[in-house]
Scaffold this motif. Structure first.
Motif, short mmCIF file in Angstrom:
data_model
loop_
_atom_site.label_atom_id
_atom_site.label_comp_id
_atom_site.label_asym_id
_atom_site.label_seq_id
_atom_site.Cartn_x
_atom_site.Cartn_y
_atom_site.Cartn_z
N ALA A 11 0.84 -1.20 0.00
CA ALA A 11 0.00 0.00 0.00
C ALA A 11 0.87 1.25 0.00
O ALA A 11 1.88 1.32 0.70
N VAL A 12 0.49 2.24 -0.78
CA VAL A 12 1.17 3.53 -0.86
C VAL A 12 0.20 4.60 -0.41
O VAL A 12 -0.94 4.67 -0.88
N GLU A 13 0.63 5.43 0.54
CA GLU A 13 -0.24 6.45 1.10
C GLU A 13 -0.66 7.45 0.02
O GLU A 13 0.15 7.88 -0.81
N ASN A 14 -1.94 7.80 0.05
CA ASN A 14 -2.53 8.79 -0.86
C ASN A 14 -2.47 8.34 -2.32
O ASN A 14 -2.47 9.17 -3.23
N GLU A 15 -2.41 7.05 -2.56
CA GLU A 15 -2.46 6.51 -3.92
C GLU A 15 -3.54 5.44 -4.00
O GLU A 15 -3.65 4.60 -3.12
N LEU A 16 -4.32 5.51 -5.07
CA LEU A 16 -5.39 4.54 -5.29
C LEU A 16 -4.93 3.59 -6.40
O LEU A 16 -5.07 3.89 -7.58
N ASN A 17 -4.34 2.46 -6.01
CA ASN A 17 -3.86 1.49 -7.00
C ASN A 17 -4.59 0.17 -6.94
O ASN A 17 -4.26 -0.75 -7.67
N HIS A 18 -5.56 0.06 -6.04
CA HIS A 18 -6.38 -1.16 -5.92
C HIS A 18 -7.67 -0.79 -5.22
O HIS A 18 -7.69 0.18 -4.44
N PRO A 19 -8.77 -1.49 -5.48
CA PRO A 19 -10.02 -1.16 -4.79
C PRO A 19 -9.92 -1.16 -3.26
O PRO A 19 -10.72 -0.52 -2.59
N GLU A 57 -12.60 4.17 -0.23
CA GLU A 57 -13.37 4.35 1.00
C GLU A 57 -14.45 3.30 1.16
O GLU A 57 -14.77 2.91 2.29
N ALA A 58 -15.03 2.83 0.05
CA ALA A 58 -16.09 1.83 0.14
C ALA A 58 -15.56 0.53 0.73
O ALA A 58 -16.20 -0.10 1.58
N TRP A 59 -14.37 0.11 0.28
CA TRP A 59 -13.76 -1.13 0.77
C TRP A 59 -13.44 -0.99 2.27
O TRP A 59 -13.71 -1.90 3.06
N LYS A 60 -12.86 0.14 2.66
CA LYS A 60 -12.49 0.35 4.05
C LYS A 60 -13.72 0.42 4.95
O LYS A 60 -13.71 -0.12 6.07
N ALA A 61 -14.77 1.07 4.46
CA ALA A 61 -16.00 1.15 5.26
C ALA A 61 -16.63 -0.22 5.44
O ALA A 61 -17.16 -0.55 6.51
N PHE A 62 -16.56 -1.04 4.38
CA PHE A 62 -17.11 -2.40 4.48
C PHE A 62 -16.32 -3.23 5.50
O PHE A 62 -16.89 -3.96 6.30
N ASP A 63 -14.98 -3.11 5.49
CA ASP A 63 -14.16 -3.85 6.45
C ASP A 63 -14.42 -3.39 7.88
O ASP A 63 -14.36 -4.20 8.82
N THR A 64 -14.69 -2.10 8.05
CA THR A 64 -14.98 -1.60 9.40
C THR A 64 -16.31 -2.12 9.92
O THR A 64 -16.43 -2.49 11.10
N LYS A 65 -17.30 -2.18 9.04
CA LYS A 65 -18.63 -2.62 9.47
C LYS A 65 -18.69 -4.13 9.68
O LYS A 65 -19.36 -4.61 10.60
N TYR A 66 -17.97 -4.88 8.83
CA TYR A 66 -17.98 -6.35 8.93
C TYR A 66 -16.55 -6.82 9.15
O TYR A 66 -15.90 -7.34 8.23
N ALA A 67 -16.07 -6.62 10.37
CA ALA A 67 -14.68 -6.97 10.68
C ALA A 67 -14.43 -8.47 10.56
O ALA A 67 -13.33 -8.89 10.17
N TRP A 68 -15.42 -9.28 10.86
CA TRP A 68 -15.25 -10.75 10.77
C TRP A 68 -15.02 -11.18 9.32
O TRP A 68 -14.30 -12.14 9.05
N PHE A 69 -15.63 -10.46 8.38
CA PHE A 69 -15.45 -10.76 6.97
C PHE A 69 -14.03 -10.40 6.51
O PHE A 69 -13.42 -11.12 5.71
N VAL A 82 -21.24 -8.66 -2.43
CA VAL A 82 -21.25 -7.69 -3.53
C VAL A 82 -21.11 -6.30 -2.93
O VAL A 82 -21.96 -5.87 -2.14
N ILE A 83 -20.02 -5.62 -3.25
CA ILE A 83 -19.79 -4.29 -2.69
C ILE A 83 -19.90 -3.19 -3.74
O ILE A 83 -19.87 -2.01 -3.38
N TRP A 84 -20.00 -3.55 -5.02
CA TRP A 84 -20.16 -2.56 -6.08
C TRP A 84 -21.10 -3.08 -7.15
O TRP A 84 -21.19 -4.28 -7.38
N CYS A 85 -21.78 -2.17 -7.79
CA CYS A 85 -22.54 -2.48 -9.01
C CYS A 85 -22.05 -1.54 -10.10
O CYS A 85 -21.92 -0.33 -9.88
N ILE A 86 -21.74 -2.09 -11.26
CA ILE A 86 -21.14 -1.33 -12.36
C ILE A 86 -22.14 -1.27 -13.50
O ILE A 86 -22.48 -2.30 -14.09
#
Length: 406
Positions: A217-225, A229-241, A341-345
């Motif tokens: 991971a590189v700070e302030n760089e978006l190189n992977h989903p 913020e959506a991925w991080k918020a999901f991990d915070t809400k469902y820590a067991w996942f 499913v965390i995104w719909c495209i």
């Protein structure tokens, strides 16, 4: 590019001083520190590692080694069409099925064609019918379930309605020819089950955990989903996942297309794809990693009835959320595989079709939702004169509209 090209010697990667076991039939060792003829390396069979791939798919059961169906199929893929043939039996059948689909050959014509080939070349292992050819594809897991649909998209004829001949909602017939002996359904939905075969191979199992175990991971760089913020918020809400890196994050993508020509608007189909985002960016965006979920029939867009077709997919995703027992080939241990499913495209019109929400008129803005800043100007709908953009700062467009009003 050969699937077994793991050492990038043609792209600048040096030959390291390592001893690697040869995957050939002799089991001898090769010292890569010795002189290597690159011409001989280029002529090497890219399928030399197939026996290792098959060996990975063996499962332990009561102290015995037992082959899985997938391992048996991979061994079938190595069967020659005839001694010295350029094609294996499996690849030849896949080529035939591709030609059938590409040139729109009927099932009857395809059966007559392969039967003639089998009679003319008795020493070749060629299937004698279309159904026999499809059995090989089904064994690979590329098959699908056919589900009959009400002509008016009211219900799916499954579970409680599996034996019904008419729709319980609109009383429309399920069959095209109600009195004929051969019943042909009016509309058919294709459902492609998501089988947890992702961890049957050590390589794929390792790629599925790349986002957590190997990603730098590189700070302030978006190189992977995972940096979003959506991925991080999901991990915070469902820590067991998030604790198990093997749990799969999926993206859902859908849109309509015209299978009979770009300018033909009288018929359309709607495929629904699932995209696993655990893989590295250069892997998860490969078309070969896309997983077909549904193929919704036409001729028209399903519209507000889209949720009827999503029924088998939603049930499957709910089971994956609860967990499905899966064998991890990397550790040779069983675990409960979860997926979400965390995104719909999709584009904006498809958002209305997929989610059922309004995307036009006063409630067109997704962010405003139930508190829109829109107002009718004669026969048009535009931004409200008193409205502000999100965050409390006034929009330049609003200021200009105030000038027009004055």
């Amino acid at each position: 590019m050969a699937s077994t090209y793991t050492r990038w010697i043609y792209h600048g990667e040096p030959m390291e001083d390592t001893m690697i076991e040869n995957t050939g039939h002799r089991g001898e060792q090769i010292d890569f520190t010795a002189d290597v003829n690159l011409n001989e390396v280029e002529e090497a069979d890219p399928n030399e590692k197939i026996p290792d791939m098959v060996r990975e798919l063996f499962t332990s059961e009561a102290g015995r080694r037992k082959k899985s169906m997938f391992a048996i199929l991979l061994e079938e893929m190595k069967q020659e069409l005839y001694p010295g043939a350029a094609y294996s039996r499996f690849s030849f059948v896949v080529k035939l099925l591709h030609l059938k689909s590409f040139y729109r050959i009927s099932n009857v014509a395809f059966t007559a064609f392969v039967k003639l080939l089998a009679d003319a070349f008795p020493h070749c292992s060629i299937p004698t019918s279309y159904e026999e050819a499809k059995k090989l594809i089904r064994a690979l897991g590329l098959g699908y379930n056919t589900i009959h649909v009400c002509p008016n998209n009211c219900v799916l004829f499954r579970k409680n309605y599996a034996a019904h001949d008419v729709c319980p909602v609109c009383s429309a017939s399920r069959w095209k020819d109600k009195d004929g002996r051969k019943k042909i359904p009016e509309k058919v939905l294709r459902h492609f089950p998501l089988i947890p075969r992702m961890f049957a191979s050590k390589e794929i199992s390792e790629l599925a955990q790349w986002h957590k175990l190997k990603r730098n991971a590189v700070e302030n760089e978006l190189n992977h989903p995972t940096d979003g913020e959506a991925w991080k918020a999901f991990d915070t809400k469902y820590a067991w996942f998030a604790q198990d890196a093997r749990n799969i994050r999926l993206g859902l993508a859908t849109d309509g297309f015209n299978p009979f020509g770009k300018m033909n608007s009288s018929y359309s189909r709607w495929p629904v794809f699932r995209i696993p985002y655990n893989f590295p960016p250069w892997e998860c965006m490969e078309q070969s990693k896309f997983i077909m979920g549904l193929l919704i029939p036409g001729p028209l867009c399903p519209g507000t009835d889209f949720d009827v077709f999503l029924e088998p997919l939603i049930e499957e995703l709910l089971d994956l959320w609860k967990g499905i027992p899966t064998l991890d080939a990397l550790t040779d241990k069983s675990f409960d595989l979860h997926a979400a499913v965390i995104w719909c495209i999709h584009d904006y019109p498809a958002l209305s079709t997929l989610s059922g929400r309004v995307t036009r008129g006063y409630y067109a803005c997704v962010r405003c939702d139930k508190d829109p800043c829109s107002r009718r100007i004669r026969n048009k709908i535009g931004a409200s004169f008193q409205g502000t953009i999100h965050g409390g700062k006034k929009n330049g467009l609003t200021e200009r509209m105030k000038d027009v009003k004055s």
